[in-house]
Design an enzyme around this catalytic site. Structure first.
Site, PDB file in Angstrom:
ATOM      1  N   ASP A   1     -16.099 -11.756  -5.100  1.00 37.32           N
ATOM      2  CA  ASP A   1     -17.385 -11.112  -4.584  1.00 37.32           C
ATOM      3  C   ASP A   1     -18.010 -10.190  -5.583  1.00 37.32           C
ATOM      4  O   ASP A   1     -19.216  -9.658  -5.563  1.00 37.32           O
ATOM      5  CB  ASP A   1     -17.336 -10.610  -3.199  1.00 37.32           C
ATOM      6  CG  ASP A   1     -18.657 -10.002  -2.612  1.00 37.32           C
ATOM      7  OD1 ASP A   1     -19.676 -10.628  -2.609  1.00 37.32           O
ATOM      8  OD2 ASP A   1     -18.560  -8.896  -1.850  1.00 37.32           O
TER       9      ASP A   1
ATOM     10  N   GLU B   1     -21.540  -6.231 -13.103  1.00 37.61           N
ATOM     11  CA  GLU B   1     -22.524  -7.018 -12.044  1.00 37.61           C
ATOM     12  C   GLU B   1     -24.040  -6.713 -12.488  1.00 37.61           C
ATOM     13  O   GLU B   1     -24.529  -5.322 -12.642  1.00 37.61           O
ATOM     14  CB  GLU B   1     -22.308  -6.262 -10.679  1.00 37.61           C
ATOM     15  CG  GLU B   1     -21.068  -6.533 -10.123  1.00 37.61           C
ATOM     16  CD  GLU B   1     -20.682  -6.258  -8.802  1.00 37.61           C
ATOM     17  OE1 GLU B   1     -21.574  -5.708  -7.880  1.00 37.61           O
ATOM     18  OE2 GLU B   1     -19.463  -6.259  -8.266  1.00 37.61           O
TER      19      GLU B   1
ATOM     20  N   ASP C   1       0.938  -1.291  -0.011  1.00 36.35           N
ATOM     21  CA  ASP C   1      -0.198   0.107   0.031  1.00 36.35           C
ATOM     22  C   ASP C   1       0.925   1.338   0.000  1.00 36.35           C
ATOM     23  O   ASP C   1       1.598   1.410   0.880  1.00 36.35           O
ATOM     24  CB  ASP C   1      -0.810   0.060   1.410  1.00 36.35           C
ATOM     25  CG  ASP C   1      -2.061   0.984   1.239  1.00 36.35           C
ATOM     26  OD1 ASP C   1      -1.623   2.043   0.600  1.00 36.35           O
ATOM     27  OD2 ASP C   1      -3.108   0.950   1.641  1.00 36.35           O
TER      28      ASP C   1
ATOM     29  N   CYS D   1     -12.719  -8.945  -2.973  1.00 40.90           N
ATOM     30  CA  CYS D   1     -13.941  -8.862  -2.429  1.00 40.90           C
ATOM     31  C   CYS D   1     -14.148  -7.368  -2.365  1.00 40.90           C
ATOM     32  O   CYS D   1     -14.688  -6.651  -1.236  1.00 40.90           O
ATOM     33  CB  CYS D   1     -13.882  -9.266  -1.030  1.00 40.90           C
ATOM     34  SG  CYS D   1     -14.060 -11.202  -1.040  1.00 40.90           S
TER      35      CYS D   1
ATOM     36  N   ARG E   1     -13.519  -4.695  -5.489  1.00 40.81           N
ATOM     37  CA  ARG E   1     -14.378  -3.942  -6.681  1.00 40.81           C
ATOM     38  C   ARG E   1     -13.862  -4.633  -7.876  1.00 40.81           C
ATOM     39  O   ARG E   1     -12.849  -4.974  -8.036  1.00 40.81           O
ATOM     40  CB  ARG E   1     -14.030  -2.618  -6.872  1.00 40.81           C
ATOM     41  CG  ARG E   1     -14.761  -1.324  -6.192  1.00 40.81           C
ATOM     42  CD  ARG E   1     -16.404  -1.572  -6.612  1.00 40.81           C
ATOM     43  NE  ARG E   1     -17.050  -0.706  -5.727  1.00 40.81           N
ATOM     44  CZ  ARG E   1     -17.368  -1.125  -4.591  1.00 40.81           C
ATOM     45  NH1 ARG E   1     -17.420  -2.113  -3.938  1.00 40.81           N
ATOM     46  NH2 ARG E   1     -18.415  -0.151  -3.715  1.00 40.81           N
TER      47      ARG E   1
ATOM     48  N   HIS F   1     -21.911  -9.928  -4.738  1.00 36.28           N
ATOM     49  CA  HIS F   1     -21.384  -8.849  -3.964  1.00 36.28           C
ATOM     50  C   HIS F   1     -21.961  -8.495  -2.525  1.00 36.28           C
ATOM     51  O   HIS F   1     -22.855  -7.873  -2.222  1.00 36.28           O
ATOM     52  CB  HIS F   1     -21.922  -7.385  -4.672  1.00 36.28           C
ATOM     53  CG  HIS F   1     -21.154  -6.240  -4.494  1.00 36.28           C
ATOM     54  ND1 HIS F   1     -21.259  -5.216  -5.461  1.00 36.28           N
ATOM     55  CD2 HIS F   1     -20.803  -5.798  -3.389  1.00 36.28           C
ATOM     56  CE1 HIS F   1     -20.469  -4.245  -4.951  1.00 36.28           C
ATOM     57  NE2 HIS F   1     -20.103  -4.405  -3.622  1.00 36.28           N
ATOM     58  N   LEU F   2     -21.542  -9.574  -1.645  1.00 33.15           N
ATOM     59  CA  LEU F   2     -22.154  -9.881  -0.480  1.00 33.15           C
ATOM     60  C   LEU F   2     -21.362  -9.165   0.717  1.00 33.15           C
ATOM     61  O   LEU F   2     -21.707  -9.199   1.851  1.00 33.15           O
ATOM     62  CB  LEU F   2     -22.690 -11.397  -0.012  1.00 33.15           C
ATOM     63  CG  LEU F   2     -23.742 -11.849  -0.846  1.00 33.15           C
ATOM     64  CD1 LEU F   2     -23.863 -13.163  -0.366  1.00 33.15           C
ATOM     65  CD2 LEU F   2     -24.695 -11.253  -0.839  1.00 33.15           C
ATOM     66  N   GLY F   3     -20.257  -8.667   0.335  1.00 41.17           N
ATOM     67  CA  GLY F   3     -19.208  -8.194   1.379  1.00 41.17           C
ATOM     68  C   GLY F   3     -19.884  -7.465   2.544  1.00 41.17           C
ATOM     69  O   GLY F   3     -19.636  -7.693   3.799  1.00 41.17           O
TER      70      GLY F   3
HETATM   71  N1  NAD Z   1     -17.398  -6.262  -1.403  1.00 38.94           N
HETATM   72  C1  NAD Z   1     -18.127  -5.499  -0.781  1.00 38.94           C
HETATM   73  O1  NAD Z   1     -19.511  -5.478  -0.418  1.00 38.94           O
HETATM   74  C2  NAD Z   1     -17.272  -4.314  -0.110  1.00 38.94           C
HETATM   75  C3  NAD Z   1     -17.626  -3.794   1.087  1.00 38.94           C
HETATM   76  C4  NAD Z   1     -16.983  -2.720   1.638  1.00 38.94           C
HETATM   77  C5  NAD Z   1     -15.937  -1.938   0.969  1.00 38.94           C
HETATM   78  N2  NAD Z   1     -15.729  -2.559  -0.446  1.00 38.94           N
HETATM   79  C6  NAD Z   1     -14.606  -2.168  -1.032  1.00 38.94           C
HETATM   80  O2  NAD Z   1     -13.301  -2.505  -0.553  1.00 38.94           O
HETATM   81  C7  NAD Z   1     -12.395  -1.531  -0.830  1.00 38.94           C
HETATM   82  C8  NAD Z   1     -11.582  -1.037   0.351  1.00 38.94           C
HETATM   83  O3  NAD Z   1     -12.361  -0.536   1.447  1.00 38.94           O
HETATM   84  P1  NAD Z   1     -11.766   0.085   2.832  1.00 38.94           P
HETATM   85  O4  NAD Z   1     -12.843   0.453   3.615  1.00 38.94           O
HETATM   86  O5  NAD Z   1     -10.788  -0.570   3.260  1.00 38.94           O
HETATM   87  O6  NAD Z   1     -11.123   1.412   2.022  1.00 38.94           O
HETATM   88  P2  NAD Z   1      -9.690   2.182   2.506  1.00 38.94           P
HETATM   89  O7  NAD Z   1      -9.792   3.514   1.987  1.00 38.94           O
HETATM   90  O8  NAD Z   1     -10.014   2.264   4.001  1.00 38.94           O
HETATM   91  O9  NAD Z   1      -8.730   1.277   2.105  1.00 38.94           O
HETATM   92  C9  NAD Z   1      -8.226   1.511   0.851  1.00 38.94           C
HETATM   93  C10 NAD Z   1      -6.662   1.202   0.850  1.00 38.94           C
HETATM   94  O10 NAD Z   1      -6.059   1.261  -0.615  1.00 38.94           O
HETATM   95  C11 NAD Z   1      -5.002   1.811  -0.539  1.00 38.94           C
HETATM   96  N3  NAD Z   1      -4.596   2.098  -1.904  1.00 38.94           N
HETATM   97  C12 NAD Z   1      -5.015   3.305  -2.658  1.00 38.94           C
HETATM   98  N4  NAD Z   1      -4.368   3.080  -3.784  1.00 38.94           N
HETATM   99  C13 NAD Z   1      -3.589   2.099  -3.767  1.00 38.94           C
HETATM  100  C14 NAD Z   1      -2.520   1.552  -4.930  1.00 38.94           C
HETATM  101  N5  NAD Z   1      -2.488   1.932  -6.021  1.00 38.94           N
HETATM  102  N6  NAD Z   1      -1.977   0.340  -4.592  1.00 38.94           N
HETATM  103  C15 NAD Z   1      -2.313  -0.052  -3.127  1.00 38.94           C
HETATM  104  N7  NAD Z   1      -3.105   0.260  -2.208  1.00 38.94           N
HETATM  105  C16 NAD Z   1      -3.889   1.565  -2.739  1.00 38.94           C
HETATM  106  C17 NAD Z   1      -5.055   3.090   0.148  1.00 38.94           C
HETATM  107  O11 NAD Z   1      -4.007   3.723   0.795  1.00 38.94           O
HETATM  108  C18 NAD Z   1      -5.685   2.614   1.446  1.00 38.94           C
HETATM  109  O12 NAD Z   1      -5.158   2.473   2.600  1.00 38.94           O
HETATM  110  C19 NAD Z   1     -13.074  -0.447  -1.286  1.00 38.94           C
HETATM  111  O13 NAD Z   1     -13.212  -0.240  -2.704  1.00 38.94           O
HETATM  112  C20 NAD Z   1     -14.739  -0.586  -1.132  1.00 38.94           C
HETATM  113  O14 NAD Z   1     -15.453  -0.156  -2.126  1.00 38.94           O
HETATM  114  C21 NAD Z   1     -16.239  -3.756  -0.984  1.00 38.94           C
HETATM  115  O1  3PG Z   2     -18.312  -0.472  -0.989  1.00 40.44           O
HETATM  116  C1  3PG Z   2     -18.893  -0.696  -0.482  1.00 40.44           C
HETATM  117  O2  3PG Z   2     -19.474  -0.248   0.406  1.00 40.44           O
HETATM  118  C2  3PG Z   2     -19.478  -2.106  -0.642  1.00 40.44           C
HETATM  119  O3  3PG Z   2     -19.208  -2.719  -2.034  1.00 40.44           O
HETATM  120  C3  3PG Z   2     -20.970  -2.517  -0.486  1.00 40.44           C
HETATM  121  O4  3PG Z   2     -21.803  -2.025  -1.465  1.00 40.44           O
HETATM  122  P1  3PG Z   2     -23.315  -2.431  -1.326  1.00 40.44           P
HETATM  123  O5  3PG Z   2     -23.711  -1.490  -0.551  1.00 40.44           O
HETATM  124  O6  3PG Z   2     -23.951  -2.143  -2.649  1.00 40.44           O
HETATM  125  O7  3PG Z   2     -23.538  -3.906  -0.929  1.00 40.44           O
END
Ligand code: NAD
Ligand code: 3PG
Length: 524
Positions: free
Chosen positions: A253, A258, A168, A227, A229, A276-278
């Site tokens: 996920d 989608e 990171d 899990c 994007r 997309h259940l995270g």
């Molecule tokens: N599947 C789901 O339902 C679900 C749920 C929640 C979040 N998410 C996704 O998970 C991801 C992370 O969420 P989070 O809350 O941990 O976010 P966050 O902002 O806390 O963490 C993201 C991290 O990515 C790092 N980053 C940015 N650019 C980078 C690069 N080029 N290389 C490596 N690292 C890099 C940042 O420094 C940061 O520490 C988001 O994309 C969010 O949309 C998905």
């Molecule tokens: O970025 C997020 O918070 C997650 O991908 C969750 O997306 P959702 O709200 O559609 O479940």
């Protein structure tokens, strides 16, 4: 009545404070279902399904705020939101644990073939040899993106006896030490990890961070998880390495499109998937809905929001301190704009005294929005002021000065335009209010409110009397009047305040006197 559209499914318990507010009408329908009423809504609450595009902003002409009940805002055109002056907020923490747990569940399932085994047992097969798994214990887990979710995964992985590799570029030494990890290069992670999981936002730099070339650098038999994007792992690259057997399995996920349609990834036995259940737990959904609900309510009540994507975030305490300067700055911008009706190239703001210790970027945007609001016919606010200034070729800057002009706090705005510059100074006196204390080189002291008349004139006997007579002849009552001059017999200024607007005939009559240099009305 305030109208709020909730266009994706959200926890009703989390939304309850909005539903309970008697002055707020909450509509829970999709954008398509309210196509003809989109212009009515003040606020829009979404998850990841609603695509909040420029086109939608154009239709939602009354929209002031978009609340994303979740983390990722890649479904929202932030640039368009900013352009349209719409604040975007999200709920960054509410689903962290759920997503970390889901990722962990996917990892264990992937290495122990649980989904595949589950299907066979339910089809009356009892095949114990086909599903020999791999332990997590002792394996190296590569985490790309070490934010909230990445950090929670590391904590859990350590308990499972895994080695952790982190990539990171924005990870601070402090945070790394606190969690007990060290940052490596992407190549080091790729070549050493047995399992790789991605937890970055989907942005230009992370789209396809795992692709045909980078996956080729990984260990043969690597497991990959996404899990975060769809698109962070390039699907074509992943398919290539699943086909050639380099990747032992993948857990997904999220998908580039989608729901995934005709997606070849779904055909691999060693790819396990969820829709997309995270964030889909009762707890996370309550958290995120409650967080955005509170933020939207705060915003609609004129209070600060704490998780804005396109505004500086302020605590309540800071917001209370800033508020007087915010209002003063807005008025100062407006006054300058009305006094300088020429094209402007530059707006420079200087802060002196206690105001310089606050979040001045917010005050600067307020001043710019006051300035631009008086000269463009679109909504301008702190969200879009900077962008609109840039579009119109107006540069703006802010500076903190250690000068001491005697005021406890002082804002100075200097505007440079076609053949004309203008300087305005203002201060806020606790318990007394806003004062304008300087115009160009003149000291003056007036309260910036209502209908004002700014007159530049020669410091000669009879000028003030003549102005008073013209106003009296027009039956206009002067509420307050201040004068300022630099030297006896030189240039001077007057600022008069009235209870009602002045008509043009009166200002033209005043302008016609030789001793009067200029006459400007200011409506605040
Ligand atoms: N599947 C789901 O339902 C679900 C749920 C929640 C979040 N998410 C996704 O998970 C991801 C992370 O969420 P989070 O809350 O941990 O976010 P966050 O902002 O806390 O963490 C993201 C991290 O990515 C790092 N980053 C940015 N650019 C980078 C690069 N080029 N290389 C490596 N690292 C890099 C940042 O420094 C940061 O520490 C988001 O994309 C969010 O949309 C998905
Ligand atoms: O970025 C997020 O918070 C997650 O991908 C969750 O997306 P959702 O709200 O559609 O479940």
């Amino acid at each position: 009545m305030i109208h709020v559209l909730v266009s994706d499914s959200m926890s009703s318990e989390g939304l309850q404070p909005l539903l309970d507010a008697s002055h707020i009408n909450v509509v829970q329908k999709t954008v398509e279902e309210v196509e003809d009423e989109l212009h009515l809504f003040d606020a829009l609450l979404v998850r990841s399904a609603t695509k909040v595009t420029e086109d939608l902003f154009k239709k939602m002409t009354n929209l002031k705020i978009v609340g994303r009940a979740g983390v990722g805002v890649d479904n929202i055109d932030i640039e368009a939101a900013t352009k349209h002056g719409v604040v975007v907020i999200n709920a960054p923490n509410g689903n962290t644990i759920s997503t970390a747990e889901h990722t962990f569940a996917m990892m264990a399932s992937l290495l122990r073939h649980i989904p595949q085994a589950n299907v066979t047992v339910k089809s009356n097969e009892w095949n114990r040899t086909a599903f020999v798994g791999t332990e997590l214990y002792g394996k190296s887990l590569g985490i790309i993106g070490f934010g909230r979710i990445g950090g929670e995964i590391a904590k859990r992985a350590r308990v499972f006896g895994m080695n952790i590799l982190v990539f990171d570029p924005f990870l601070t030494k402090d945070r790394a030490e606190k969690i007990g990890v060290s940052n490596c290069t992407l190549d080091e992670l790729l070549t050493n990890a047995d399992i790789i999981t991605v937890h970055t936002p989907l942005i230009k730099e992370t789209r396809g961070i795992l692709n045909k070339e980078t996956i080729a650098k990984t260990k043969k038999g690597v497991y990959l998880l996404n899990c975060a994007r769809g698109g962070i792992i390039d699907e074509t690259g992943l398919i290539h390495h699943l086909e050639n057997g380099h990747v032992a399995g993948a857990a997904l996920d999220v998908f580039e499109v989608e729901p995934p349609v005709n997606n070849k990834l779904l055909k691999f036995d060693n790819v396990i998937v969820t829709p997309h259940l995270g964030a889909s737990t009762k707890e996370a959904q309550l958290n995120v809905a409650a967080q955005v609900t509170q933020e939207v309510l705060n915003f609609l009540d004129g209070k600060p929001v704490t998780s804005s994507i396109n505004l500086p975030t302020l605590t309540k305490e800071l917001f209370d301190k800033i508020q007087p300067f915010y209002h003063l700055a807005k008025k100062m911008g407006n006054i300058v704009s009305q006094c300088m009706k020429v094209p402007v190239q530059e707006v420079a703001i200087q802060y002196e005294g206690s105001v310089a210790e606050l979040e001045t970027s917010f005050i600067t945007k307020a001043l710019l929005s006051g300035f631009l609001g008086a000269r463009v016919d679109i909504t301008v606010n702190e969200v879009n002021a900077g962008m609109i200034a840039k579009e119109r070729g107006i540069t703006f800057s802010e500076k903190i000065t250690t000068n001491n002009s005697g005021y406890e706090n002082l804002l100075e705005v200097r505007v440079i335009g076609d053949n004309q510059n203008f300087v305005l100074r203002g201060t806020h006196v606790p318990h007394y209010g806003e004062r304008i204390v300087g115009i160009n080189d003149f000291n003056i002291d007036f309260y910036p409110t209502g209908y004002l008349l700014y007159i530049q004139h020669q410091d000669k006997p009879g000028v003030i009397g003549r102005v008073g007579k013209v106003l009296g002849d027009h039956e206009v009552n002067i509420a307050t009047m201040q004068v300022g001059r630099k030297e006896k017999g030189g240039e001077a200024i007057m600022m008069l305040a009235f209870d009602r607007p002045l008509d043009d005939t009166l200002t033209s009559q005043l302008s016609s006197y030789d001793d009067i240099v200029s006459v400007k009305t200011i409506d605040l």
